[in-house]
Design a protein around this motif. Structure first.
Motif, PDB file in Angstrom:
ATOM      1  N   ALA A   1       0.811  -1.217   0.000  1.00  0.00           N
ATOM      2  CA  ALA A   1       0.000   0.000   0.000  1.00  0.00           C
ATOM      3  C   ALA A   1       0.845   1.267   0.000  1.00  0.00           C
ATOM      4  O   ALA A   1       0.426   2.306  -0.494  1.00  0.00           O
ATOM      5  CB  ALA A   1      -0.937  -0.002   1.205  1.00  0.00           C
ATOM      6  N   LEU A   2       2.033   1.187   0.568  1.00  0.00           N
ATOM      7  CA  LEU A   2       2.933   2.335   0.602  1.00  0.00           C
ATOM      8  C   LEU A   2       4.332   1.871   0.226  1.00  0.00           C
ATOM      9  O   LEU A   2       4.902   1.009   0.889  1.00  0.00           O
ATOM     10  CB  LEU A   2       2.953   2.977   1.991  1.00  0.00           C
ATOM     11  CG  LEU A   2       3.933   4.136   2.188  1.00  0.00           C
ATOM     12  CD1 LEU A   2       3.555   5.313   1.298  1.00  0.00           C
ATOM     13  CD2 LEU A   2       3.977   4.558   3.650  1.00  0.00           C
ATOM     14  N   ALA A   3       4.858   2.424  -0.845  1.00  0.00           N
ATOM     15  CA  ALA A   3       6.200   2.044  -1.310  1.00  0.00           C
ATOM     16  C   ALA A   3       7.090   3.276  -1.351  1.00  0.00           C
ATOM     17  O   ALA A   3       6.627   4.384  -1.631  1.00  0.00           O
ATOM     18  CB  ALA A   3       6.120   1.402  -2.696  1.00  0.00           C
ATOM     19  N   MET A   4       8.369   3.078  -1.063  1.00  0.00           N
ATOM     20  CA  MET A   4       9.332   4.168  -1.089  1.00  0.00           C
ATOM     21  C   MET A   4      10.600   3.704  -1.783  1.00  0.00           C
ATOM     22  O   MET A   4      10.964   2.526  -1.703  1.00  0.00           O
ATOM     23  CB  MET A   4       9.658   4.622   0.332  1.00  0.00           C
ATOM     24  CG  MET A   4       8.471   5.194   1.070  1.00  0.00           C
ATOM     25  SD  MET A   4       8.804   5.390   2.831  1.00  0.00           S
ATOM     26  CE  MET A   4       8.743   3.681   3.371  1.00  0.00           C
ATOM     27  N   SER A   5      11.245   4.611  -2.478  1.00  0.00           N
ATOM     28  CA  SER A   5      12.512   4.283  -3.120  1.00  0.00           C
ATOM     29  C   SER A   5      13.458   5.464  -3.000  1.00  0.00           C
ATOM     30  O   SER A   5      13.030   6.620  -2.899  1.00  0.00           O
ATOM     31  CB  SER A   5      12.312   3.905  -4.595  1.00  0.00           C
ATOM     32  OG  SER A   5      11.876   5.019  -5.351  1.00  0.00           O
ATOM     33  N   LEU A   6      14.743   5.154  -2.989  1.00  0.00           N
ATOM     34  CA  LEU A   6      15.775   6.185  -2.905  1.00  0.00           C
ATOM     35  C   LEU A   6      16.879   5.827  -3.894  1.00  0.00           C
ATOM     36  O   LEU A   6      17.429   4.721  -3.848  1.00  0.00           O
ATOM     37  CB  LEU A   6      16.356   6.267  -1.492  1.00  0.00           C
ATOM     38  CG  LEU A   6      17.480   7.294  -1.304  1.00  0.00           C
ATOM     39  CD1 LEU A   6      16.931   8.712  -1.472  1.00  0.00           C
ATOM     40  CD2 LEU A   6      18.134   7.132   0.072  1.00  0.00           C
TER      41      LEU A   6
ATOM     42  N   GLY B   1      26.920   6.679  -4.261  1.00  0.00           N
ATOM     43  CA  GLY B   1      26.693   6.671  -2.824  1.00  0.00           C
ATOM     44  C   GLY B   1      26.005   7.893  -2.273  1.00  0.00           C
ATOM     45  O   GLY B   1      25.757   7.973  -1.062  1.00  0.00           O
ATOM     46  N   VAL B   2      25.638   8.861  -3.122  1.00  0.00           N
ATOM     47  CA  VAL B   2      25.010  10.099  -2.670  1.00  0.00           C
ATOM     48  C   VAL B   2      23.533  10.096  -3.058  1.00  0.00           C
ATOM     49  O   VAL B   2      23.197   9.886  -4.231  1.00  0.00           O
ATOM     50  CB  VAL B   2      25.703  11.329  -3.284  1.00  0.00           C
ATOM     51  CG1 VAL B   2      25.001  12.611  -2.848  1.00  0.00           C
ATOM     52  CG2 VAL B   2      27.174  11.364  -2.881  1.00  0.00           C
ATOM     53  N   PRO B   3      22.601  10.324  -2.107  1.00  0.00           N
ATOM     54  CA  PRO B   3      21.171  10.364  -2.441  1.00  0.00           C
ATOM     55  C   PRO B   3      20.863  11.479  -3.443  1.00  0.00           C
ATOM     56  O   PRO B   3      21.335  12.605  -3.289  1.00  0.00           O
ATOM     57  CB  PRO B   3      20.492  10.643  -1.095  1.00  0.00           C
ATOM     58  CG  PRO B   3      21.488  10.220  -0.059  1.00  0.00           C
ATOM     59  CD  PRO B   3      22.830  10.509  -0.661  1.00  0.00           C
ATOM     60  N   THR B   4      20.077  11.133  -4.474  1.00  0.00           N
ATOM     61  CA  THR B   4      19.724  12.132  -5.483  1.00  0.00           C
ATOM     62  C   THR B   4      18.220  12.224  -5.733  1.00  0.00           C
ATOM     63  O   THR B   4      17.736  13.271  -6.177  1.00  0.00           O
ATOM     64  CB  THR B   4      20.413  11.830  -6.823  1.00  0.00           C
ATOM     65  OG1 THR B   4      20.043  10.503  -7.256  1.00  0.00           O
ATOM     66  CG2 THR B   4      21.932  11.922  -6.690  1.00  0.00           C
ATOM     67  N   LEU B   5      17.464  11.153  -5.483  1.00  0.00           N
ATOM     68  CA  LEU B   5      16.036  11.165  -5.805  1.00  0.00           C
ATOM     69  C   LEU B   5      15.290  10.263  -4.831  1.00  0.00           C
ATOM     70  O   LEU B   5      15.663   9.107  -4.632  1.00  0.00           O
ATOM     71  CB  LEU B   5      15.801  10.689  -7.238  1.00  0.00           C
ATOM     72  CG  LEU B   5      14.444  11.046  -7.870  1.00  0.00           C
ATOM     73  CD1 LEU B   5      14.372  12.551  -8.135  1.00  0.00           C
ATOM     74  CD2 LEU B   5      14.256  10.289  -9.183  1.00  0.00           C
ATOM     75  N   LEU B   6      14.232  10.806  -4.233  1.00  0.00           N
ATOM     76  CA  LEU B   6      13.414  10.081  -3.274  1.00  0.00           C
ATOM     77  C   LEU B   6      11.984  10.030  -3.798  1.00  0.00           C
ATOM     78  O   LEU B   6      11.480  11.013  -4.330  1.00  0.00           O
ATOM     79  CB  LEU B   6      13.454  10.802  -1.925  1.00  0.00           C
ATOM     80  CG  LEU B   6      12.551  10.288  -0.797  1.00  0.00           C
ATOM     81  CD1 LEU B   6      13.037   8.936  -0.296  1.00  0.00           C
ATOM     82  CD2 LEU B   6      12.515  11.296   0.343  1.00  0.00           C
ATOM     83  N   SER B   7      11.326   8.881  -3.645  1.00  0.00           N
ATOM     84  CA  SER B   7       9.963   8.741  -4.138  1.00  0.00           C
ATOM     85  C   SER B   7       9.116   7.981  -3.130  1.00  0.00           C
ATOM     86  O   SER B   7       9.583   7.009  -2.526  1.00  0.00           O
ATOM     87  CB  SER B   7       9.954   7.999  -5.480  1.00  0.00           C
ATOM     88  OG  SER B   7       8.620   7.717  -5.907  1.00  0.00           O
ATOM     89  N   GLU B   8       7.886   8.441  -2.914  1.00  0.00           N
ATOM     90  CA  GLU B   8       6.917   7.691  -2.109  1.00  0.00           C
ATOM     91  C   GLU B   8       5.640   7.549  -2.926  1.00  0.00           C
ATOM     92  O   GLU B   8       5.244   8.469  -3.641  1.00  0.00           O
ATOM     93  CB  GLU B   8       6.635   8.379  -0.772  1.00  0.00           C
ATOM     94  CG  GLU B   8       5.915   9.706  -0.868  1.00  0.00           C
ATOM     95  CD  GLU B   8       5.376  10.194   0.462  1.00  0.00           C
ATOM     96  OE1 GLU B   8       5.103   9.355   1.327  1.00  0.00           O
ATOM     97  OE2 GLU B   8       5.211  11.413   0.634  1.00  0.00           O
TER      98      GLU B   8
END
Length: 304
Positions: free
Chosen positions: A262-267, A272-279
């Motif tokens: 029901a709830l998914a998240m991705s990074l 090694g550096v975070p660039t894009l986050l999604s929920e």
């Protein structure tokens, strides 16, 4: 003179915390996002092994080998991760829970215990007549809930070692062996997203090594504690063992939790550096956050 009238009765002290076995077999019905699935858990705490499986996947934690194996049956594939440190108790959060009330669930008198972490509420119900027997657990964040009912519970002294054999698909040369990403102990990130009305939302996240603090004021001037996502952090959840590698190439990795739920998240991380986050809430368009900047900082950013 008449004697003084008695005051209100003192509240009764809460019952002692439940003590549940760390070596056990359990059969559960897990409800998540409107769907139900049967799950089996084998926990062998003494020998540092844990297996959780359902009809489509399994997760095998072998702390004795320092490895975790995630297997999906269709198509058949295995991903291997490095494990470090001691194996945590399956019930490690119980000692910090607070007693809520005595109630009834499915005609069973239960004691209800709870950990309120702000954005996430974790509950445990145990039988009132035998508090070492779990009845259900619930993990809720907003309107999203994972509810697990224990339909069979069997505490044991030992388990058959063959239960924890590494699946054959994990013995092939096609196994991906990867380590979870590491983030600095203290960092500052600027996140940007576009709201439904088309306006940009810009804010900063400061992580002090334990929790997140967020500044939504421009210019950035002070931070307030704010929990978000799994583990209570905006970005740090990707370093946890529950995150799985969803995609990778030479310099880029995408880590995810809750895929298909029901709830998914991705990074996404680049070098090694975070660039894009999604929920994404199931049935809705994902909310995407660009990590516009990310840097390691010294402790002590201004807090409100």
């Amino acid at each position: 003179p008449s004697p003084p009238s008695p005051g209100p009765p003192s509240p009764s002290p809460p019952p002692p915390h439940p003590v549940l076995a760390d070596t056990f077999t359990a059969h559960l019905v897990v409800s998540e996002g409107g769907s139900k699935v049967n799950e089996t858990v084998y926990s062998d705490f003494i020998n540092k092994r844990l297996l959780e499986k359902d009809p489509s996947s399994l997760q095998l934690l072998r702390y004795d080998l320092g490895k975790q194996f995630n297997v999906f049956t269709s198509p058949s594939n295995c991903t291997e991760y490095a494990l470090s440190g001691p194996m945590p108790s399956y019930w490690s959060t119980v000692p910090s829970m607070s007693f809520v009330k005595r109630t009834v669930f499915n005609n069973i008198p239960v004691e209800l215990w709870e950990n309120d972490l702000g954005s996430i509420v974790v509950q445990l119900a145990v039988r009132a007549d035998n508090t070492s027997t779990p009845v259900y657990t619930s993990v809720q964040s907003g309107t999203y809930q994972v509810f697990s009912e224990y339909v069979k519970w069997e505490p044991l002294q030992c388990l058959d070692a063959s239960i924890f054999d590494v699946p054959s698909v994990c013995s092939s040369s096609h196994v991906q062996s990867v380590a979870h990403p590491r983030l600095p102990t203290t960092y500052l990130a600027q996140l940007k997203t576009v709201k439904a009305n088309g306006r940009a939302d810009v804010f900063w996240v400061y992580h002090d090594g334990r929790q997140d603090f967020v500044s939504r004021k421009q210019p950035m001037n002070c931070f307030q504690a704010e929990s978000k996502f799994a583990g209570g952090t905006w970005l740090g959840w990707a370093t946890e063992q529950s995150a799985v590698l969803a995609a990778s190439d030479k310099n880029t990795q995408t880590w995810a939790v809750g895929m298909g739920s029901a709830l998914a998240m991705s990074l996404r991380l680049e070098n090694g550096v975070p660039t894009l986050l999604s929920e994404q809430v199931k049935g809705h368009k994902p909310t995407v956050y660009t990590v516009a900047s990310f840097e390691e900082v010294s402790a002590g950013s201004p807090l409100c």
